[in-house]
Write a protein that holds these residues in place. Structure first.
Motif, PDB file in Angstrom:
ATOM      1  N   GLU A 148       0.831  -1.213   0.000  1.00 33.77           N
ATOM      2  CA  GLU A 148       0.000   0.000   0.000  1.00 33.77           C
ATOM      3  C   GLU A 148       0.860   1.255   0.000  1.00 33.77           C
ATOM      4  N   LEU A 149       2.001   1.222   0.691  1.00 34.76           N
ATOM      5  CA  LEU A 149       2.917   2.364   0.673  1.00 34.76           C
ATOM      6  C   LEU A 149       3.391   2.643  -0.744  1.00 34.76           C
ATOM      7  N   ASN A 150       3.758   1.581  -1.468  1.00 34.26           N
ATOM      8  CA  ASN A 150       4.204   1.762  -2.852  1.00 34.26           C
ATOM      9  C   ASN A 150       3.105   2.369  -3.705  1.00 34.26           C
ATOM     10  N   ARG A 151       1.852   1.936  -3.461  1.00 36.07           N
ATOM     11  CA  ARG A 151       0.730   2.465  -4.235  1.00 36.07           C
ATOM     12  C   ARG A 151       0.474   3.934  -3.920  1.00 36.07           C
ATOM     13  N   LEU A 152       0.564   4.294  -2.634  1.00 37.25           N
ATOM     14  CA  LEU A 152       0.262   5.667  -2.212  1.00 37.25           C
ATOM     15  C   LEU A 152       1.367   6.644  -2.620  1.00 37.25           C
ATOM     16  N   LEU A 153       2.609   6.246  -2.456  1.00 35.86           N
ATOM     17  CA  LEU A 153       3.725   7.164  -2.679  1.00 35.86           C
ATOM     18  C   LEU A 153       4.155   7.213  -4.146  1.00 35.86           C
ATOM     19  N   LYS A 154       3.884   6.132  -4.891  1.00 39.41           N
ATOM     20  CA  LYS A 154       4.182   6.091  -6.333  1.00 39.41           C
ATOM     21  C   LYS A 154       5.636   6.445  -6.636  1.00 39.41           C
ATOM     22  N   ARG A 155       6.545   5.905  -5.859  1.00 39.77           N
ATOM     23  CA  ARG A 155       7.968   6.136  -6.101  1.00 39.77           C
ATOM     24  C   ARG A 155       8.785   5.042  -5.443  1.00 39.77           C
ATOM     25  N   GLU A 156      10.051   4.976  -5.761  1.00 37.67           N
ATOM     26  CA  GLU A 156      10.919   3.963  -5.181  1.00 37.67           C
ATOM     27  C   GLU A 156      11.089   4.233  -3.677  1.00 37.67           C
ATOM     28  N   ILE A 157      10.908   3.179  -2.872  1.00 34.51           N
ATOM     29  CA  ILE A 157      10.986   3.330  -1.413  1.00 34.51           C
ATOM     30  C   ILE A 157      12.249   2.664  -0.896  1.00 34.51           C
ATOM     31  N   GLU A 158      12.960   3.385  -0.049  1.00 32.26           N
ATOM     32  CA  GLU A 158      14.124   2.841   0.649  1.00 32.26           C
ATOM     33  C   GLU A 158      13.714   2.609   2.104  1.00 32.26           C
ATOM     34  N   LEU A 159      13.728   1.365   2.538  1.00 28.25           N
ATOM     35  CA  LEU A 159      13.186   0.983   3.829  1.00 28.25           C
ATOM     36  C   LEU A 159      14.139   1.315   4.982  1.00 28.25           C
ATOM     37  N   ALA A 160      13.574   1.798   6.100  1.00 30.32           N
ATOM     38  CA  ALA A 160      14.283   1.922   7.373  1.00 30.32           C
ATOM     39  C   ALA A 160      13.377   1.337   8.451  1.00 30.32           C
ATOM     40  N   VAL A 161      13.981   0.871   9.541  1.00 35.04           N
ATOM     41  CA  VAL A 161      13.225   0.226  10.612  1.00 35.04           C
ATOM     42  C   VAL A 161      13.299   1.098  11.860  1.00 35.04           C
ATOM     43  N   ALA A 162      12.160   1.261  12.554  1.00 32.91           N
ATOM     44  CA  ALA A 162      12.107   2.081  13.768  1.00 32.91           C
ATOM     45  C   ALA A 162      11.302   1.365  14.840  1.00 32.91           C
ATOM     46  N   ALA A 163      11.601   1.678  16.114  1.00 33.86           N
ATOM     47  CA  ALA A 163      10.800   1.164  17.224  1.00 33.86           C
ATOM     48  C   ALA A 163       9.417   1.799  17.159  1.00 33.86           C
ATOM     49  N   GLU A 164       8.384   1.008  17.429  1.00 35.79           N
ATOM     50  CA  GLU A 164       7.011   1.477  17.233  1.00 35.79           C
ATOM     51  C   GLU A 164       6.681   2.688  18.097  1.00 35.79           C
ATOM     52  N   SER A 165       7.078   2.673  19.387  1.00 30.68           N
ATOM     53  CA  SER A 165       6.736   3.802  20.266  1.00 30.68           C
ATOM     54  C   SER A 165       7.388   5.085  19.781  1.00 30.68           C
ATOM     55  N   GLN A 166       8.651   4.984  19.298  1.00 34.01           N
ATOM     56  CA  GLN A 166       9.318   6.174  18.771  1.00 34.01           C
ATOM     57  C   GLN A 166       8.651   6.652  17.494  1.00 34.01           C
ATOM     58  N   LEU A 167       8.198   5.716  16.660  1.00 31.25           N
ATOM     59  CA  LEU A 167       7.546   6.110  15.418  1.00 31.25           C
ATOM     60  C   LEU A 167       6.219   6.816  15.699  1.00 31.25           C
ATOM     61  N   LEU A 168       5.455   6.329  16.674  1.00 26.98           N
ATOM     62  CA  LEU A 168       4.177   6.968  17.010  1.00 26.98           C
ATOM     63  C   LEU A 168       4.406   8.375  17.550  1.00 26.98           C
ATOM     64  N   ALA A 169       5.456   8.534  18.389  1.00 22.99           N
ATOM     65  CA  ALA A 169       5.774   9.865  18.909  1.00 22.99           C
ATOM     66  C   ALA A 169       6.202  10.798  17.779  1.00 22.99           C
ATOM     67  N   ALA A 170       6.959  10.267  16.809  1.00 19.17           N
ATOM     68  CA  ALA A 170       7.386  11.078  15.671  1.00 19.17           C
ATOM     69  C   ALA A 170       6.196  11.485  14.802  1.00 19.17           C
ATOM     70  N   LEU A 171       5.210  10.592  14.684  1.00 12.42           N
ATOM     71  CA  LEU A 171       3.990  10.945  13.940  1.00 12.42           C
ATOM     72  C   LEU A 171       3.281  12.110  14.612  1.00 12.42           C
ATOM     73  N   ASP A 172       3.211  12.088  15.944  1.00 13.95           N
ATOM     74  CA  ASP A 172       2.560  13.185  16.671  1.00 13.95           C
ATOM     75  C   ASP A 172       3.286  14.501  16.429  1.00 13.95           C
TER      76      ASP A 172
END
Length: 569
Positions: free
Chosen positions: A116-140
């Motif tokens: 779904e990310l590939n469909r939404l962004l329509k571009r080449e994606i370079e993956l990185a991995v993050a801890a979920e709690s840190q990612l949620l805080a970064a979203l906020d």
């Protein structure tokens, strides 16, 4: 980047020697019963941490692990992915790279989310991995609610356009109980955003052509949004209904309080309304019930101040005063001291207007002047309740001060506040209020004066050289050693809303009433007392404490200078 491979998390963690086979068996058994994700079971059981899982997955996929707790994320990059999808997919765009767009994911093994990310962004994606709690805080941090608030305000304006603005129709609109009501969605978004940016107050101010909403963050007001002035009445009416105020009274100021439940927890809201030229101005103080109350150990007191305060409150009797202007953190300091004293062996009574913090085990009394339940009357009644410790919200007048000091003379420990510029002038202020000199000399144990300074954002801090004016000011305090210090400031980033500051800390000075000071006060010369008090302080002043924070790189020179001007003679 190629589509990530599916990973058996349990096997991976055993391979990485992060868990034992029997721990995997226990987790699988619990997963079968509860249906929860296996990774969450590992974390909640204490087998591994979020970061350990994320790093193991990153190594397996040969992708970078990113620490989002310290990373600055540009909002325009983050918003390449709409907020709703970002939260649902647990993904956050980080930066443009030569290979495409780097995106952090909490669970890169979720192949449906990857597609779904590939469909939404329509571009080449370079993956990185993050801890979920840190990612949620970064979203906020990355997805501010300004546009959402503006949208809800516009929806409310559209709904108001369909009513005739008569009181009955306006009341029906403002008292709507469904979560879909525009006024409910607007206020919910305002409270959520205020909590996210750590605002202490929300100001809703009707102007001639707009309704302005401002947040006070780290002591400074920032405009959050401006909406059509026509929605001001509906917003004020809704808030008055929530706090139980008289909705028909618009000519007089009113005060109240209510609770609001948000994603981050329950917030206690203290509300004040005031009639202005263009409608009712509303100011709300936000008190989070989980994190509003600090202990003495967490107040960041300088060691000398902490030792003196602990000595003072360890005495069975006497008065301890905390001084400073409104908003300088006096109540927080007093309640931290009260928390240290709050044991089953002590009877504690507080007399306040208003009650800002709820403290279990403490008898708290709200002053209500309109029924003649003032500080003096409550304080006299409190003394008949056999207390060990009394907290008086403020020494407002001669009567309250005399009753408090007399209680301190007769075997009670009394804590209170007073509005003065510094510690040495506080005993003299009590005398100016009409309190007998001997009572001040014999009852007062310690005066702690304080201010709050903004701290530099740790995510965008950088070194800076003092300009000539700053250098001259610093030389008055540091002498020729100015050049040996390294000073810092914040460039501004999304984490601190481009202010360069995040959080506040106190600066302090104190005077302990020694035998020498008691005798000097009894001699009756205010100038002699002030000089003796400053000798006892030994150069540990509000100014020197602010400069200390600047030399440690925790606050800016400008902030230290701003605070110093508040108490310069």
């Amino acid at each position: 980047m190629a589509r990530p491979e599916r990973i058996r998390l349990g096997d991976l963690l055993i391979q990485e020697q992060l868990i034992a086979p029997d721990q995997l068996d226990k987790a699988l058994a619990e997963q079968k019963q509860s249906g929860r994700k296996l990774g969450r079971i590992f974390i909640d059981s204490g087998f591994v941490t979020e970061a350990q899982i994320a790093k193991a997955v990153a190594r397996q996929l040969r992708a970078p692990f990113v620490d989002l707790g310290t990373r600055v994320i540009r909002p325009e990059i983050a918003r390449l992915l709409p907020e709703g999808q970002a939260r649902r997919l647990r993904a956050l765009p980080l930066e443009e790279t030569p290979a495409g767009l780097r995106v952090a994911m909490a669970d890169p093994t979720d192949l449906g989310a990857w597609d779904e990310l590939n469909r939404l962004l329509k571009r080449e994606i370079e993956l990185a991995v993050a801890a979920e709690s840190q990612l949620l805080a970064a979203l906020d941090r990355s997805y501010h609610s300004t546009e959402e608030i503006a949208g809800h305000a516009q929806a409310l304006q559209s709904e108001l356009a369909s009513v005739t603005q008569e009181f009955g129709e306006l009341l029906g609109l403002a008292s709507a109980t469904t979560e879909d009501a525009p006024v409910v969605r607007l206020l919910h978004s305002v409270f959520e955003e205020a909590l996210r940016v750590r605002a202490s107050d929300i100001h809703i101010e009707p102007q001639e052509r707009a309704l302005r909403i401002r947040f006070r963050i780290d002591g400074v007001l920032h405009v959050q949004t401006e909406a059509d002035a026509k929605i001001a009445s509906a917003v004020a009416l809704r808030l008055k209904l929530m706090s139980g105020l008289d909705i028909s009274e618009k000519r007089l100021p009113q005060d109240g309080r209510f609770h609001v439940k948000l994603r981050a927890g329950t917030v206690d809201v203290r509300i004040s309304t005031m009639p202005t030229q263009h409608g009712e101005s509303v100011v709300m103080r936000l008190l989070t019930q989980d994190g509003g109350l600090l202990s003495l150990d967490k107040l960041d007191l300088p060691p000398a101040v902490a030792r003196a305060l602990r000595r003072a409150i360890a005495r069975p009797s006497g008065m301890v005063l905390v001084t400073g202007p409104t908003g300088s953190g006096k109540t927080t300091t007093l309640y931290a001291a009260l928390s240290a004293l709050n044991t089953t062996g002590r009877k504690i009574i507080t007399v306040e207007d208003p009650i800002e913090y709820r403290l279990p085990g403490v008898n708290q009394v709200q002053v209500v002047d309109k029924i003649e339940l003032g500080f003096g009357r409550v304080l006299r009644a409190a003394l008949r309740q056999d207390p060990d410790v009394i907290l008086v919200g403020e020494m407002r007048d001669q009567t309250t001060a005399e009753i408090g000091l007399r209680a301190a003379l007769t075997g009670h420990l009394v804590l209170s506040t007073l509005h003065t510029n510094d510690a040495p002038s506080t005993p003299l202020r009590l005398i100016d209020m009409g309190v007998p000199r001997y009572m001040v000399a014999m009852s007062l144990q310690m005066v702690l004066a304080q201010r709050l300074v903004r701290l530099i954002c740790t995510h965008c801090t950088t070194e800076v050289e003092p300009d000539p004016h700053q250098h001259e000011w610093l030389t008055l305090e540091l002498g020729e050693s100015v050049g040996r210090h390294r000073f810092r400031h914040g460039r501004g980033c999304p984490v601190c809303n481009d202010t360069g500051y995040s959080g506040r800390s106190g600066v302090y000075e104190f005077v302990e009433m020694t035998q020498e000071l008691v005798e000097t006060m009894n001699h009756g010369n205010p100038a002699d007392f002030a000089r003796a008090a400053r000798r006892q302080m030994g150069g540990l002043t509000l100014r020197s404490d602010a400069v200390r924070l600047a030399t440690e790189g925790r606050t800016t020179i400008d902030e230290a200078m701003r605070v110093a001007t508040q108490f310069d003679e």
